[in-house]
Design an enzyme around this catalytic site. Sequence first.
Site, PDB file in Angstrom:
ATOM      1  N   LEU A 100       2.907  -5.944  -1.000  1.00 46.32           N
ATOM      2  CA  LEU A 100       4.159  -5.886  -0.236  1.00 46.32           C
ATOM      3  C   LEU A 100       4.761  -4.484  -0.280  1.00 46.32           C
ATOM      4  CD1 LEU A 100       5.618  -9.346  -1.373  1.00 46.32           C
ATOM      5  CD2 LEU A 100       4.379  -8.820   0.741  1.00 46.32           C
ATOM      6  N   SER A 101       3.938  -3.501  -0.651  1.00 49.65           N
ATOM      7  CA  SER A 101       4.315  -2.086  -0.604  1.00 49.65           C
ATOM      8  C   SER A 101       5.444  -1.706  -1.555  1.00 49.65           C
ATOM      9  CB  SER A 101       4.690  -1.665   0.819  1.00 49.65           C
ATOM     10  OG  SER A 101       3.561  -1.684   1.622  1.00 49.65           O
ATOM     11  N   SER A 102       5.290  -2.119  -2.796  1.00 48.29           N
ATOM     12  CA  SER A 102       6.283  -1.687  -3.792  1.00 48.29           C
ATOM     13  C   SER A 102       6.243  -0.173  -3.955  1.00 48.29           C
ATOM     14  CB  SER A 102       6.033  -2.380  -5.130  1.00 48.29           C
ATOM     15  OG  SER A 102       4.713  -2.129  -5.564  1.00 48.29           O
ATOM     16  N   GLY A 114       1.956  -5.228  -7.068  1.00 50.09           N
ATOM     17  CA  GLY A 114       0.580  -5.700  -6.880  1.00 50.09           C
ATOM     18  C   GLY A 114       0.459  -6.863  -5.927  1.00 50.09           C
ATOM     19  N   ALA A 115       1.509  -7.136  -5.151  1.00 50.64           N
ATOM     20  CA  ALA A 115       1.491  -8.289  -4.249  1.00 50.64           C
ATOM     21  C   ALA A 115       1.133  -7.883  -2.824  1.00 50.64           C
ATOM     22  CB  ALA A 115       2.844  -8.991  -4.271  1.00 50.64           C
ATOM     23  N   ASP A 145       3.012   1.653   5.654  1.00 54.52           N
ATOM     24  CA  ASP A 145       3.984   1.117   4.694  1.00 54.52           C
ATOM     25  C   ASP A 145       5.268   1.950   4.668  1.00 54.52           C
ATOM     26  OD1 ASP A 145       1.699  -0.341   4.164  1.00 54.52           O
ATOM     27  OD2 ASP A 145       1.189   0.828   2.386  1.00 54.52           O
ATOM     28  N   HIS A 154      -5.371  -2.494   8.928  1.00 53.15           N
ATOM     29  CA  HIS A 154      -6.466  -1.531   8.784  1.00 53.15           C
ATOM     30  C   HIS A 154      -6.742  -0.813  10.109  1.00 53.15           C
ATOM     31  CE1 HIS A 154      -7.793  -1.804   4.643  1.00 53.15           C
ATOM     32  NE2 HIS A 154      -7.463  -3.076   4.680  1.00 53.15           N
ATOM     33  N   SER A 159      13.203   3.953 -15.411  1.00 52.30           N
ATOM     34  CA  SER A 159      13.096   2.711 -14.651  1.00 52.30           C
ATOM     35  C   SER A 159      13.622   1.536 -15.455  1.00 52.30           C
ATOM     36  CB  SER A 159      11.628   2.467 -14.283  1.00 52.30           C
ATOM     37  OG  SER A 159      11.389   1.094 -14.074  1.00 52.30           O
TER      38      SER A 159
HETATM   39  C1  GLA Z   1      -2.408  -0.608   2.887  1.00 47.80           C
HETATM   40  C2  GLA Z   1      -2.180   0.851   3.243  1.00 47.80           C
HETATM   41  C3  GLA Z   1      -1.708   0.983   4.679  1.00 47.80           C
HETATM   42  C4  GLA Z   1      -2.627   0.235   5.628  1.00 47.80           C
HETATM   43  C5  GLA Z   1      -2.865  -1.185   5.129  1.00 47.80           C
HETATM   44  C6  GLA Z   1      -3.863  -1.930   5.957  1.00 47.80           C
HETATM   45  O1  GLA Z   1      -1.205  -1.308   2.883  1.00 47.80           O
HETATM   46  O2  GLA Z   1      -1.229   1.400   2.382  1.00 47.80           O
HETATM   47  O3  GLA Z   1      -1.635   2.338   5.022  1.00 47.80           O
HETATM   48  O4  GLA Z   1      -3.833   0.912   5.817  1.00 47.80           O
HETATM   49  O5  GLA Z   1      -3.318  -1.190   3.792  1.00 47.80           O
HETATM   50  O6  GLA Z   1      -3.344  -2.173   7.236  1.00 47.80           O
END
Ligand code: GLA
Length: 417
Positions: free
Chosen positions: A155-157, A152-153, A202, A63, A96
Amino acid sequence: MISAASPAAAVRLGADPVAVELSAAPDRSEAADRAAQQFTDSFGYEPDGVWSAPGRVNIIGEHVDYQDGLCLPMAISHRCFAAAARTPTDRLRVRSAQDETVLDIDARELTPEAVTGWPAYVAGVLWALRSRISGASTRGMDIMIDGQVPLGAGLSSSAALECAAAEAIEALLSLGTEPLDRVRAAITAETDFAGASTGGLDQSASVLSREGHALYLDCRDFSTRAVPWDLASQGLALLITDTRAEHSHVDGEYTARRADSERAAQALGVPTLRDADPVQLDALLARIDDEVVRRRAHHVITEIQRVREFDALLAAGTVREHVAELGALLNASHDSLREDYEVTVPQLDVAVEAARAAGAHGARMTGGGFGGSTIALVEAGQAEQVASAIAAAFAEQGFDAPVFFLALPSEGAGQDR
Ligand code: GLA
């Protein structure tokens, strides 16, 4: 379940109080072949290529990206694959392997309102790159998505999806973008097209990470530096716990934290909290009247400082040599996110506490919070024991069973075949 990136056999640890499973993540080249096959099965012809991009964990620096801060993420071995081909039309067709939703749209008429759901993260990238596409050329393409990053984990899917699409689009249309241009296109797709307000951490991690390294990321200009993070050779491991407490950015809490941090910067008279001097912090923060906004500022300013310290420790020696200090910084990061930034939920706090009690050097939530995953820096030989302790704590609290992965620092986005 623990998924390791190396092709290890599944092991069940029956002797533990709560058994945890260790299984292999899909092999990258096999997964790419599978995506190509799915393309062929679905579209009836062979793709021009397969591209992929990884999910990420943020080791520290949470954050702070939207306040021009510093972050230290790494790519994980779970990736999103995009098998794709250019077509002599202007239709963008996206399918998909995980979902029956199909997008079939005139690629010249993309607007944020016209596409909803996960296809927006693909179409949004093409839309973000539209000014690079010359008027005369067609922009039609077929894309088959096969995503392995747990949804939803935390982990930036979604970043993996955008960045895999960006690689494919660049290759198919020869737009001449650099990796950083693709990072920016993926960010624009997410914020301006899909409508999720995120800060760029991400997408940078997904595109720019290097195998065996963490990524020192300066969100002021998105400049990066690869930092050695080879835990395995030092007998250490990073255990990811997907708490299964589902998180979402589109809800208001993330946006509310951003707004709080902007208010804090305004009260301090600085463009962003990155510009706030962490020396004599108490005196500085006393200039913020609102108690909540003051705590938000305290988190962001101290977290940026923790990233500096973490990076300095890694520059001064190995992870093993500084494991106690690095672990303490991870712990301090979590505590700040819990107390000052208030983005944790009981599942995140319980996973972190259980990991620490079971001997982790340090543990914290990773990603946006409000659910999602935690990371714990552990002795490699104790990963299963720590996972088992977390699983036991979850069972005791009546939470859904968590899922475990071992995070190996992986290569960023690229072409697979
Ligand atoms: C999410 C957002 C990121 C970042 C984080 C917190 O993953 O996509 O841009 O702000 O929260 O670090």
